[in-house]
Scaffold this active site. Sequence first.
Site, PDB file in Angstrom:
ATOM      1  N   PHE A 264      -1.414  -0.735  -4.305  1.00 45.54           N
ATOM      2  CA  PHE A 264      -2.229   0.258  -4.350  1.00 45.54           C
ATOM      3  C   PHE A 264      -1.694   1.630  -4.030  1.00 45.54           C
ATOM      4  O   PHE A 264      -0.980   1.988  -3.037  1.00 45.54           O
ATOM      5  CB  PHE A 264      -3.459  -0.104  -3.305  1.00 45.54           C
ATOM      6  CG  PHE A 264      -4.104  -1.197  -3.518  1.00 45.54           C
ATOM      7  CD1 PHE A 264      -5.120  -1.446  -4.559  1.00 45.54           C
ATOM      8  CD2 PHE A 264      -4.086  -2.212  -2.590  1.00 45.54           C
ATOM      9  CE1 PHE A 264      -5.708  -2.712  -4.636  1.00 45.54           C
ATOM     10  CE2 PHE A 264      -4.670  -3.523  -2.759  1.00 45.54           C
ATOM     11  CZ  PHE A 264      -5.632  -3.516  -3.930  1.00 45.54           C
TER      12      PHE A 264
ATOM     13  N   PHE B 104       0.814  -1.052  -0.105  1.00 45.68           N
ATOM     14  CA  PHE B 104       0.020   0.095  -0.057  1.00 45.68           C
ATOM     15  C   PHE B 104       0.992   1.262  -0.057  1.00 45.68           C
ATOM     16  O   PHE B 104       2.088   1.326   0.713  1.00 45.68           O
ATOM     17  CB  PHE B 104      -0.940   0.178   1.158  1.00 45.68           C
ATOM     18  CG  PHE B 104      -1.746  -1.122   1.444  1.00 45.68           C
ATOM     19  CD1 PHE B 104      -3.107  -1.048   1.125  1.00 45.68           C
ATOM     20  CD2 PHE B 104      -1.274  -2.051   2.161  1.00 45.68           C
ATOM     21  CE1 PHE B 104      -3.875  -2.123   1.334  1.00 45.68           C
ATOM     22  CE2 PHE B 104      -2.159  -3.396   2.483  1.00 45.68           C
ATOM     23  CZ  PHE B 104      -3.535  -3.161   2.063  1.00 45.68           C
ATOM     24  N   ASP B 105       0.502   2.241  -0.596  1.00 43.65           N
ATOM     25  CA  ASP B 105       1.028   3.602  -0.482  1.00 43.65           C
ATOM     26  C   ASP B 105       0.341   3.993   0.672  1.00 43.65           C
ATOM     27  O   ASP B 105      -0.745   3.490   1.317  1.00 43.65           O
ATOM     28  CB  ASP B 105       0.597   4.541  -2.002  1.00 43.65           C
ATOM     29  CG  ASP B 105       0.958   6.109  -1.442  1.00 43.65           C
ATOM     30  OD1 ASP B 105       1.914   6.100  -1.089  1.00 43.65           O
ATOM     31  OD2 ASP B 105       0.319   6.939  -2.128  1.00 43.65           O
ATOM     32  N   GLY B 106       0.897   5.231   1.295  1.00 42.62           N
ATOM     33  CA  GLY B 106       0.059   5.869   2.591  1.00 42.62           C
ATOM     34  C   GLY B 106      -0.687   6.983   2.258  1.00 42.62           C
ATOM     35  O   GLY B 106      -1.856   6.687   2.416  1.00 42.62           O
TER      36      GLY B 106
END
Length: 301
Positions: free
Chosen positions: A275, A162-164
């Site tokens: 993502f 995941f991106d943040g």
Amino acid sequence: MPDLSVPTLTVAITTRALFDLEDSHAVFESQGIEAYAEHQRAHEDDVLEPGIAFPLVRKLLALNIDAPPDAPHVEVILLSRNSADSGLRIFNSIQHHDLGITRATFTSGEPTWPYIKPFGTQLFLSANPDSVRRALENGVAAATIIPARAPAHRNDQLRIAFDGDAVIFGDEGERLSQEGGLDAFHKHERERAREEMTGGPFRGFLAALHDLQAAYPPGKDAPIRTALVTARSAPAHERVIRTLRAWGVRLDEALFLGGRPKGPFLDAFGADIFFDDSQHNIDSARPHVAAGHVPHGWSNR
């Protein structure tokens, strides 16, 4: 043995994300829905090849191996704009590939997104950006996947990255970085290092995935591994770590890349899917892993 009481994680996926339907879709684009339906009926005994999200779905469903049939750990719902008649090929292919998918919606060309929430979906994957945006507007984690053949098998462990900002977390940091620059962003994050960040569109899915992950004993043999892969770097790392701690969510790996291209790092992690809200980062990721664009937040105005 996993904890059998874990709540079911529900993922909805469209046919073009699950299977390689690009030849059929080309018929739809050039000749219309009737020609498409006839094409599907004529080839209903021809098994569809795996698509870009097929390995992810297979690994998700493999988590049900120790679950009772009436209480699966994961359920995958198929959402299709096919008709039930032309969709027979889809179910034939599901059976051929031995995928445990039993629930589906066929809408005969109408949008599929209205059925996402009634199924209790926590994640929606589609090749249709409009459907993805509508799902996000209705509070469901969703991402756009560009159809392609399934990537080569890398390992049996399910790995999700995941991106943040604007994905797990809100987009305040993204907005400040774009408006005020990197120095202003770092100053803001230093001053608020102990202040919990707001949640983004994937917070709920991350929490559900964490609950599922926690049902298994930790260690190298755990069936799920997660990673945060963010452009942040020190000193903007502390607030991220403290926020995840406050949420009670575990991420197995955290990569603070300071703006380095994400693709090679995702390749090293071996992500089944990544993502991110930034199309630039998605373009970096796609040569290496399946990637889902999250059209949310400041960079997608």
